[in-house]
Each structure stands twice: as structure tokens, then as C-alpha cells.
Scaffold this motif. Structure first.
Motif, PDB file in Angstrom:
ATOM      1  N   ALA A  51       0.835  -1.208   0.000  1.00 13.58           N
ATOM      2  CA  ALA A  51       0.000   0.000   0.000  1.00 13.58           C
ATOM      3  C   ALA A  51       0.870   1.259   0.000  1.00 13.58           C
ATOM      4  O   ALA A  51       0.601   2.225  -0.727  1.00 13.58           O
ATOM      5  CB  ALA A  51      -0.926  -0.015   1.207  1.00 13.58           C
ATOM      6  N   LEU A  52       1.935   1.233   0.787  1.00 18.05           N
ATOM      7  CA  LEU A  52       2.848   2.384   0.846  1.00 18.05           C
ATOM      8  C   LEU A  52       3.518   2.615  -0.510  1.00 18.05           C
ATOM      9  O   LEU A  52       3.656   3.755  -0.959  1.00 18.05           O
ATOM     10  CB  LEU A  52       3.929   2.138   1.903  1.00 18.05           C
ATOM     11  N   ALA A  53       3.941   1.532  -1.141  1.00 16.85           N
ATOM     12  CA  ALA A  53       4.619   1.652  -2.429  1.00 16.85           C
ATOM     13  C   ALA A  53       3.703   2.289  -3.466  1.00 16.85           C
ATOM     14  O   ALA A  53       4.157   3.042  -4.329  1.00 16.85           O
ATOM     15  CB  ALA A  53       5.094   0.281  -2.899  1.00 16.85           C
ATOM     16  N   SER A  54       2.426   1.986  -3.370  1.00 20.09           N
ATOM     17  CA  SER A  54       1.516   2.569  -4.350  1.00 20.09           C
ATOM     18  C   SER A  54       1.137   4.012  -3.990  1.00 20.09           C
ATOM     19  O   SER A  54       1.006   4.858  -4.857  1.00 20.09           O
ATOM     20  CB  SER A  54       0.305   1.632  -4.514  1.00 20.09           C
ATOM     21  N   LEU A  55       1.022   4.300  -2.689  1.00 17.17           N
ATOM     22  CA  LEU A  55       0.664   5.668  -2.268  1.00 17.17           C
ATOM     23  C   LEU A  55       1.832   6.644  -2.414  1.00 17.17           C
ATOM     24  O   LEU A  55       1.660   7.801  -2.769  1.00 17.17           O
ATOM     25  CB  LEU A  55       0.215   5.664  -0.798  1.00 17.17           C
ATOM     26  N   ARG A  56       3.031   6.189  -2.026  1.00 19.03           N
ATOM     27  CA  ARG A  56       4.221   7.065  -2.033  1.00 19.03           C
ATOM     28  C   ARG A  56       5.380   6.283  -2.658  1.00 19.03           C
ATOM     29  O   ARG A  56       6.215   5.710  -1.949  1.00 19.03           O
ATOM     30  CB  ARG A  56       4.607   7.465  -0.597  1.00 19.03           C
TER      31      ARG A  56
END
Lengths: 228, 297
Positions: free
Chosen positions: B101-106
Motif C-alpha cells: 500500500a505504501l509503495a503505491s501511495l508514495r
């Protein structure tokens, strides 16, 4: 006795004070260093009959290049204690880290605890007496001088040895290339008796085995001289 | 060179001072490596909470991250930022999905650590600056390790700074250089263990992770590392409840340890240990070559 406090003085000033006192040769020959806190290169390059006691443990290269002076470390010493000593005496009351007495040309180094790896590496005339054990590769390429170990020696003792004499009281985990056990003759007992006494070591010469170079490596073969 | 420190507390009374003691030890080692510095601290356990420490060159990227991540994971997320790092606290049950999720958000944001207790702070710069930037001296915890780097095998970047963490609550610092890290990297990739940077030390961290995933204890994994890693190393490693030290058989990278009833401490040099309480009476020794030392809580 004069006291130098490394909490009050910087290292360079402290060493300069000791070096000046050593060469000036006055009546004030007894010094102590307090708060060493593992500092590097303490009491190095002394050239005169000074007596220095370091009250605590030291870092790299304590008493390096010592000449004539007596340096006592009332603690343990970091890597390279008494490296390239020319003469005089260095006594470590605790343990010594790697390559204690490396390349030393003369004088006496006494380690009352254990010395770790490469003790006396490339020694060229220094006498080293270790009350405890020495680590691996001790006396590697040792050229001259005497290494005495009251405890055990680690792997590859005396690898590629030249003319240095090695005496071990305990076990030797393994001998390095070209290092072999040799007969203890009367002159070796006499040499060892003198060295043990000077070091204040609690051992008798007859308890030791002697090791030295078998002189079988390439560099000992005269036929190879023409290669250079 | 490189300087390493480590502290494993046995006396809970010292836990509030962990960050202060560890940062002090690392600052003393500054002249062993001026390139980058990092600290891993194992803080108090918070029931059911997982922590992810993230790093961003642009701290503005932290704005709104808690809300966005909460939405993506379907559960609350708390964020506390300090300079270029932020700690995200979330429901432990949802932590597994968080990295994706982090990789896709930031996309540019890096995870420095994840787990239940670990936090890792690391940056290019000197130990004193790095410790001050993140307020390490004020952090409590049970154990921690620190590293100040003189780079040899890869670039001087935040990503190349130690400690390296390749699994939850695991971390490693390294003094030395590995000579078979390219080969190991390929073997680990086949086993499904990812190594993110070009750094040789991260490969060692990933190797230990792999061994522990296969069921080895920290001590066993370190024993196996002696067979499989080629090169120079003094490693200090941490797990959620463990602290380990191992040196290669040649052992030319320096190491000193001290133990009292209150702590076990490691330093590249004795200098790093001199301010610890009761050091005068501590058992101080040089860890033997090719010998594994580890402690568990």
C-alpha cells in the motif's frame, strides 16, 4: 611522580610532554597518565629512560616505537601495542588486542592477560612474554626475537617463520607453514629462564616446548637466489 | 573502517536511557566513519500494534499519509514524523499489506524497518547530527545497535546506510566487506528473499533472515553464516528478543564486548564503552574469531 590527565589535556600535548621529558633526561622520570579512556597512540615515540604508568585501558598503538622507556598499562591495550618497539619495556596488566609487538626490533613486551591474533607478527628482535594465550597467526613471518606463551597458541603459529624462537607451555592449535617443533637444548633453557625472570612470569623453562622454522620455504633455497 | 556499537539491556531500570547511552556510544565512534550513521532501537512492545519506519528525502510526503494509508488498509494509522523519518503505527493484523500500500501511495518512500518494536533511523552525515535530528537520546527501549559508515562496497546514500532490516524486527550492522555477496544475492533471489540495495551488508542481513525463515534460531543462523559468507565481517544483529555478535575467522575488524548484571555492550573499540555505568567492574573481552555470541530476553 608527575601526573598527566587526559581529561584535562589533549593527546598531542600529553605525548609531546612525555617525549620532551624522555629526551631531556632530567631527574623527573616517573609519570602517570590518568583517564586514558581507550585513547589511541598514548605514550608513543618515547626515547629516554622514562617510566610511564597508564591507569586504565588504551586504544590503538599504545607505546608504539618505544625506545628505552618503560610503559605500563594498568588495564588492557587495544590493537598494535608496542608496535615497532626498539628497546625498553612495555607491560600490559590486562589483555592485548591484535598484533601486539608487531614488527618490534628490540625491548621486552609483557602481556599479563591474553594477547589476541597476530601477536608478534613480523617481529624483528623484540622479546614478547604472554602469561595467557595468543590468538591465530601469532609470530607470522617473525624474523628475530623470542615469543614466549605461558598459555595456549591459536591456529597457524609461526607461519612462514624466519629465525625467531617460539616457546609455548600449553597447547598449539596448529602450526603454520614451515613451523616445526624443535628440541629444547641447554641454551634454550638458559634463554627462557632469563626471559621468564625478567618478565616476572610464573613458569619454569622445562615446562615449555620450542618451535622454529624448518627453513624449507622457497626463500630459504639458495637455488632461488638467481630469481632476483 | 566503520564503527559499530550495540547495547542489550538486562536491567529494566536502564531502559529509559537506551537511546541516550547508544547515541553516546556511536558519537564516540565518529572518526571510524564519517559517511553515514544509523541506529536501530527496540522500543517497548505495544499490544497489537505494528510499527513501520519510513524515510523520505521530502518530508512533505508524510502529509496526509496516515489518512491515505488508513483508507487503503481499512483501519486506523497513527503517524509521528521526525525530520526525514516517520513512524507509522497500525493494527498488527494489517501490517503485512502495508508495504504494498505504501509503495503505491508514495512510490519514492523507503521503509527502513517494520515490526512490533524496532525503529531504524539512518541518514548520510555524522552520528551526532543523525542522532540529534531524530531525538534518539530521548528514546527508551530494551536493546539497540548503531553504525557509523566508511563506505567501501557501495555508494554513500541513505539507502546504503546501516542498520539493514530485511524482515520484521530484524536488523544487522557490519564492519568489513563481503566478497561473495553477488553470488549470495542470486541464491537468495531464487529462495524468494529480496535484497533492495547494491550493498554487501544488506545481503548478509537477508541471508540471516532467510536462515531464520527456514527455522534456524539467531544463534544457528550466525553459525551457518560462518560457513556461507566469505569476506571480512564483524556483525552485530538484533531481533525482537535477541542480540548477537559474530566475527569472521580472520577477525581483523576490531571488536570489544562488556557484560555486567545490567547490560551486554559491544563497541568497535573500548572507547565506545567507557561511559557505560559500572564499566570499571564489567567483564570486558575481545570476541573470539569464528565464534557466535548471542543473548535472548
Amino acid at each position: 611522580m608527575q601526573t598527566l590527565d587526559l581529561a584535562q589535556s589533549d593527546l598531542r600535548t600529553l605525548n609531546a610532554t612525555l617525549q620532551t621529558a624522555a629526551t631531556a633526561g632530567g631527574n623527573e622520570t616517573a609519570w602517570e597518565v590518568v583517564n586514558p579512556r581507550g585513547a589511541h597512540a598514548l605514550a608513543v615515540g618515547l626515547d629516554g629512560p622514562l617510566s610511564v604508568t597508564v591507569r586504565g585501558s588504551t586504544g590503538y598503538y599504545c607505546a608504539g616505537m618505544n625506545k628505552q622507556a618503560t610503559v605500563q598499562v594498568a588495564g588492557s591495550a587495544g590493537p598494535g601495542v608496542a608496535e615497532n618497539m626498539m628497546s625498553g619495556t612495555v607491560v600490559v596488566e590486562g589483555d592485548a588486542s591484535q598484533y601486539a609487538g608487531a614488527t618490534g626490533r628490540g625491548g621486552l613486551l609483557v602481556v599479563k592477560g591474553n594477547a589476541s591474533s597476530r601477536c608478534g607478527i613480523s617481529m624483528k628482535g623484540i622479546d614478547i612474554v604472554v602469561f595467557g594465550n595468543v590468538g591465530h597467526m601469532s609470530a607470522f613471518m617473525a624474523q628475530a626475537g623470542t615469543l614466549v606463551v605461558l598459555g595456549d597458541a591459536g591456529e597457524a603459529l609461526g607461519d612462514s617463520l624466519y629465525e625467531a624462537r617460539l616457546f609455548v607451555r600449553g597447547s598449539v592449535r596448529s602450526l603454520g607453514a614451515d613451523c616445526v617443533e624443535k628440541e629444547m637444548r641447554p641454551e634454550h633453557h638458559a634463554l627462557l629462564a632469563d626471559l621468564l625472570e625478567r618478565a616476572g612470569a610464573p613458569a619454569a623453562p622445562e615446562e615449555f616446548r620450542r618451535y622454529g622454522s624448518a627453513r624449507r620455504l622457497y626463500n630459504f633455497d639458495i637455488d632461488n637466489a638467481s630469481a632476483y | 573502517m566503520c564503527g559499530i556499537v550495540g547495547l542489550f539491556l538486562k536491567d529494566p531500570a536502564l531502559e529509559p536511557a537506551l537511546g541516550e547511552m547508544l547515541a553516546g556510544m556511536l558519537v564516540t565512534m565518529t572518526d571510524r566513519g564519517p559517511d553515514s550513521a544509523g541506529l536501530a532501537l527496540y522500543g517497548p512492545q505495544e499490544n497489537g500494534v505494528a510499527k513501520i519506519t519510513v524515510q523520505s528525502d521530502d518530508p512533505a510526503a508524510f502529509e496526509g499519509l496516515d489518512t491515505a494509508l488508513a483508507e487503503a488498509l481499512g483501519g486506523p494509522v497513527a503517524l509521528s514524523a521526525a525530520g526525514s523519518h516517520a513512524v507509522l503505527r497500525l493494527d498488527a493484523a494489517r501490517a503485512g499489506e502495508a508495504p504494498a500500500a505504501l509503495a503505491s501511495l508514495r512510490p519514492g518512500m523507503r521503509i527502513t524497518s517494520r515490526g512490533e518494536t524496532i525503529e531504524i533511523y539512518k541518514e548520510v552525515g555524522l552520528p551526532a547530527d543523525v542522532a540529534a535530528r531524530f531525538g534518539v537520546a530521548g528514546m527508551a527501549g530494551t536493546h539497540g545497535i548503531g553504525h557509523t559508515r566508511m563506505a567501501t562496497e557501495s555508494a554513500v546514500t541513505t539507502r546504503g546506510a546501516h542498520p539493514f532490516s530485511t524482515a520484521p524486527d530484524q536488523c544487522l550492522v557490519h564492519n568489513g566487506s563481503l566478497s561473495n555477496h553477488h553470488n549470495l544475492r542470486r541464491q537468495l533471489a531464487r529462495a524468494g528473499v529480496a535484497v533492495e540495495t547494491e550493498n554487501d551488508s544488506e545481503v548478509a542481513a537477508a541471508y540471516l533472515t532467510w536462515r531464520m525463515q527456514e527455522g534456524a534460531s539467531l544463534g544457528d543462523a550466525l553459525e551457518q553464516a560462518l560457513d556461507d559468507l566469505d569476506g571480512f565481517f564483524t556483525f552485530v544483529v538484533g531481533t525482537r528478543d535477541g542480540f548477537g555478535v559474530v566475527r569472521d575467522p580472520i577477525a581483523c575488524k576490531p571488536a570489544v564486548m562488556a557484560e555486567t548484571d545490567a547490560y551486554v555492550a559491544f563497541g568497535s573499540e573500548y572507547r565506545a564503552l567507557v561511559d557505560l555505568p559500572g564499566i570499571e567492574a564489567a567483564r570486558v573481552w575481545e570476541p573470539e574469531p569464528a565464534t557466535v555470541y548471542f543473548w535472548t530476553r
